[in-house]
Design an enzyme around this catalytic site. Structure first.
Site, short mmCIF file in Angstrom:
data_model
loop_
_atom_site.label_atom_id
_atom_site.label_comp_id
_atom_site.label_asym_id
_atom_site.label_seq_id
_atom_site.Cartn_x
_atom_site.Cartn_y
_atom_site.Cartn_z
CG HIS A 10 -9.30 -3.13 7.33
ND1 HIS A 10 -8.79 -4.14 8.12
CD2 HIS A 10 -9.86 -2.23 8.17
CE1 HIS A 10 -9.08 -3.87 9.38
NE2 HIS A 10 -9.72 -2.71 9.44
CG ASP A 23 -12.44 5.19 9.20
OD1 ASP A 23 -11.42 4.52 9.27
OD2 ASP A 23 -13.10 5.56 10.21
C1 SDX Z 1 -9.21 1.85 10.45
O1 SDX Z 1 -6.77 -2.17 11.96
C2 SDX Z 1 -8.00 -1.86 12.14
O2 SDX Z 1 -8.82 -2.68 12.52
C3 SDX Z 1 -8.35 -0.38 11.91
C4 SDX Z 1 -9.84 -0.06 11.97
C5 SDX Z 1 -10.41 -0.22 13.37
O3 SDX Z 1 -11.63 -0.41 13.48
O4 SDX Z 1 -9.64 -0.03 14.34
O5 SDX Z 1 -10.56 -0.89 11.07
C6 SDX Z 1 -10.08 1.41 11.57
O6 SDX Z 1 -8.16 2.35 10.69
C7 SDX Z 1 -9.67 1.60 9.03
C8 SDX Z 1 -8.60 2.06 7.97
C9 SDX Z 1 -8.76 3.57 7.78
N1 SDX Z 1 -7.64 4.09 6.94
C10 SDX Z 1 -7.84 4.51 5.68
O7 SDX Z 1 -8.92 4.43 5.10
C11 SDX Z 1 -6.60 5.12 5.02
C12 SDX Z 1 -6.48 4.60 3.60
N2 SDX Z 1 -6.13 3.16 3.64
C13 SDX Z 1 -4.76 2.84 3.69
O8 SDX Z 1 -3.80 3.76 3.91
C14 SDX Z 1 -4.43 1.36 3.89
O9 SDX Z 1 -5.31 0.63 3.14
C15 SDX Z 1 -4.42 0.85 5.32
C16 SDX Z 1 -3.52 1.68 6.16
C17 SDX Z 1 -5.79 0.87 5.88
C18 SDX Z 1 -3.92 -0.59 5.29
O10 SDX Z 1 -2.64 -0.55 4.87
P1 SDX Z 1 -1.79 -1.90 4.61
O11 SDX Z 1 -2.55 -3.12 4.96
O12 SDX Z 1 -0.46 -1.68 5.25
O13 SDX Z 1 -1.71 -1.93 3.09
P2 SDX Z 1 -0.51 -1.29 2.31
O14 SDX Z 1 -0.34 0.13 2.74
O15 SDX Z 1 0.65 -2.22 2.40
O16 SDX Z 1 -1.11 -1.31 0.82
C19 SDX Z 1 -1.05 -2.49 0.03
C20 SDX Z 1 -1.16 -1.96 -1.40
C21 SDX Z 1 -0.10 -0.90 -1.70
O17 SDX Z 1 0.11 -0.92 -3.09
P3 SDX Z 1 1.41 -1.78 -3.67
O18 SDX Z 1 2.63 -1.31 -2.90
O19 SDX Z 1 1.06 -3.24 -3.41
O20 SDX Z 1 1.46 -1.43 -5.14
O21 SDX Z 1 -2.42 -1.29 -1.58
C22 SDX Z 1 -2.19 0.08 -1.84
C23 SDX Z 1 -0.79 0.39 -1.37
O22 SDX Z 1 -0.26 1.48 -2.11
N3 SDX Z 1 -3.20 0.81 -1.06
C24 SDX Z 1 -3.86 1.86 -1.50
C25 SDX Z 1 -4.74 2.18 -0.47
N4 SDX Z 1 -4.58 1.34 0.55
C26 SDX Z 1 -3.61 0.49 0.19
N5 SDX Z 1 -3.80 2.53 -2.66
C27 SDX Z 1 -4.66 3.58 -2.78
N6 SDX Z 1 -5.56 3.96 -1.83
C28 SDX Z 1 -5.61 3.29 -0.66
N7 SDX Z 1 -6.48 3.65 0.28
#
Ligand code: SDX
Length: 393
Positions: free
Chosen positions: A272, A329
Site C-alpha cells: 500500500h 483487497d
Molecule cells: C487500493 O491509495 C489507496 O488508499 C488505495 C486503496 C483505497 O482504499 O483507495 O487503499 C485501495 O488500491 C489498495 C491497493 C490494491 N492494489 C494491490 O493490491 C496491487 C498490488 N500492490 C501493488 O501493486 C503496490 O503495492 C501498490 C500499487 C498498492 C503500491 O505501490 P507503491 O507504493 O507505488 O509501491 P511500489 O510499486 O513502489 O513498490 C515498492 C517495492 C517495489 O520493489 P523494489 O523496486 O523496491 O525492489 O515493493 C514492491 C515493488 O516491486 N512491491 C511488490 C508489491 N507491491 C509493491 N512486490 C510484489 N507484490 C506486490 N504486491
C-alpha cells in the site's frame, strides 16, 4: 554537477488539497472518518449512516437519518430509457465499463446537474439522486449479465437491503434477505467508503475542479478505481488465489515469483502506498471473513491459501523490508464470493462502497472553492530543432 540524479515523479506523496473528511496514519495503521475510528464505525454503524457522516460531517440524529433515507427512497428509480444502454453492451462486457458510462449518462437525464455553481439545494439533490440510483444501476447491470429479469427497488427496504434484494431477489417470489448478509454488506461498504486522496478520489477532485458535473466526475473515479493496482485488485486477488489453488497451492513458489524482478507476477492484495505497517481494514475484513464463512457454513479453499500466503509473506524478508502487508483487497473478494457475487462484480462493489467518499470529496472541493487542478512538469525533451522537409529526414 556530475553523477546521475534520479528524480521521483508522480503523485506519490503530494499534498494535493486540505480535507476534513478522512484521516490516515500509515505507520500506525489508523483510519478515521470525520474523527471516528473505522473499527467502531464498522462494528456499530450502518453504511447509510456513515455515508451521511462523510457527506455532511456529523453522525445523523434519528430524524436526520430517517429524512436522508426517505429522500433517497424517492429517487431510487432510473429513467426507463437508461435500460436501452444495457441492451447495447455485448453480453460479457465488464460491469465497470458499463457502470462508468451509465453513471456519466445520468447527467443527460438531469440537466440541472450540469449547472456550474448551482445552488446548495440543487447540488444536494444531485448528490441524493446519485446515492439513490447507484445501487439500482449496479444491480440492473448484474441482473442483465445473468439474463434475468430486473428487480426494481422497493420502498420498504433500507439502503443496503434494497440493493441486496435487487441483486439476489426474484421476480417470481419474495426472497428472504439473510440478516448475516445485510450486516456483512454494511461492514464491507463502510470499510470502503473513503480513503483520503487515493487514486480514484483524486481523479474525482481533478475532474470536478474544472466545474464538471458530479455524475461525470464520479464516472472518471469509477474508471480510475477499475485499475488492478487500485480497486481492481479485489478481482485480481481471487483470480490469483484460484491460480495458486489450480497450481497445487504451493504458496512458496508464488511468493518467490512475486520477489523475482524478471517475473511480472505481483502479489495482488499486498502492499500500500500509505499503510507501511498494516491496513486496519484488512484486519477487520479478515476477521469478518472467518465469521461470515462459519455462519453461512461455507468452506472456501482459497481462504486457507490466502492465510498461508499471508503467513509466508509476513515472515519473508522481501515483504518485510518493503513493508508489504495485506491491504483492503486481500480478503474482501473471499467474502463477496461467499455472499454470492461473481468475481467481475467485486470492483463494482468497491465503487458502491466508495461512492459516498467520492461525493464528500467533490462537495468539499466545491465548498472550499478550490481552483482548477493544473500541475506542472520537469521538461526533459528536445530544446530547439529546425523543421526539415520529409525528403530530408
Ligand atoms: C487500493 O491509495 C489507496 O488508499 C488505495 C486503496 C483505497 O482504499 O483507495 O487503499 C485501495 O488500491 C489498495 C491497493 C490494491 N492494489 C494491490 O493490491 C496491487 C498490488 N500492490 C501493488 O501493486 C503496490 O503495492 C501498490 C500499487 C498498492 C503500491 O505501490 P507503491 O507504493 O507505488 O509501491 P511500489 O510499486 O513502489 O513498490 C515498492 C517495492 C517495489 O520493489 P523494489 O523496486 O523496491 O525492489 O515493493 C514492491 C515493488 O516491486 N512491491 C511488490 C508489491 N507491491 C509493491 N512486490 C510484489 N507484490 C506486490 N504486491
Amino acid at each position: 554537477l556530475t553523477g546521475h540524479i534520479t528524480l521521483d515523479f508522480g503523485y506519490k506523496n503530494t499534498g494535493s488539497t486540505k480535507s476534513a473528511i478522512t484521516f490516515l496514519d500509515g505507520e500506525k495503521g489508523i483510519l478515521k472518518y470525520r474523527g471516528y475510528d473505522i473499527e467502531e464505525l464498522a462494528e456499530k454503524s450502518t453504511f447509510l449512516e456513515v455515508a451521511y457522516l462523510l457527506i455532511y460531517g456529523d453522525l445523523p440524529t434519528i430524524s436526520q437519518l430517517e429524512g436522508f433515507q426517505a429522500n433517497i427512497t424517492k429517487h431510487t428509480l432510473i429513467h426507463e430509457d437508461m435500460k436501452k444502454f444495457l441492451d447495447g453492451y455485448p453480453s460479457k462486457s465488464h460491469p465497470m465499463a458499463q457502470l462508468a458510462s451509465l453513471v456519466c449518462s445520468l447527467s443527460t437525464f438531469y440537466p440541472e446537474s450540469l449547472q456550474a455553481n448551482s445552488s446548495p439545494e440543487t447540488m444536494d439533490q444531485t448528490m441524493i439522486k446519485l446515492l439513490a440510483k447507484f445501487p439500482t444501476i449496479v444491480s440492473f447491470i448484474y441482473k442483465k449479465s445473468l439474463g434475468h429479469p430486473l428487480i426494481y427497488p422497493k420502498n420498504k427496504y433500507d439502503y443496503v437491503s434494497n440493493y441486496l434484494n435487487m441483486t439476489f431477489g426474484q421476480r417470481t417470489e419474495e426472497v428472504e434477505i439473510d440478516p448475516v448478509v445485510v450486516k456483512a454488506m454494511n461492514t464491507l461498504l463502510i470499510l470502503h467508503a473513503d480513503h483520503e486522496q487515493n487514486c480514484s478520489a483524486s481523479t474525482v477532485r481533478m475532474v470536478g475542479s474544472s466545474d464538471c458535473n458530479l455524475y461525470a466526475s464520479v464516472s472518471a473515479g469509477i474508471a480510475a478505481l477499475w485499475g488492478p493496482l487500485h480497486g481492481g485488485a479485489n478481482q485480481a486477488v481471487i483470480e490469483m488465489l484460484e491460480r495458486i489453488k489450480e497450481d497445487g497451492g504451493d504458496t512458496e513458489k508464488w511468493i518467490n515469483k512475486a520477489k523475482d524482478k524478471n517475473d511480472p507476477f505481483r502479489m495482488m492484495g499486498f502492499g500500500h502506498r500509505v499503510y507501511k505497517n498494516f491496513d486496519p481494514r484488512a484486519k477487520i475484513i479478515k476477521k469478518a471473513c472467518d465469521d461470515i464463512l462459519e455462519k453461512l457454513g461455507i468452506n472456501d479453499p482459497v481462504l486457507e491459501i490466502a492465510k498461508k500466503l499471508e503467513e509466508a509473506a509476513l515472515s519473508d524478508p522481501y515483504f518485510v523490508e518493503r513493508k508489504l502487508y495485506p491491504n483492503v483487497d486481500f480478503y474482501s473478494g473471499i467474502i463477496y464470493r461467499a455472499l454470492g457475487f461473481p468475481t467481475d462484480m467485486f470492483t463494482v462493489l468497491f465503487a458502491l462502497g466508495r461512492l459516498p467518499g467520492w461525493i464528500a470529496q467533490w462537495k468539499e472541493m466545491h465548498e472550499n472553492r478550490e481552483p482548477i487542478g493544473r500541475p506542472r512538469q520537469i521538461y526533459v525533451g528536445h530544446t530547439n530543432r529546425e523543421f526539415t522537409a520529409p525528403e530530408n529526414r
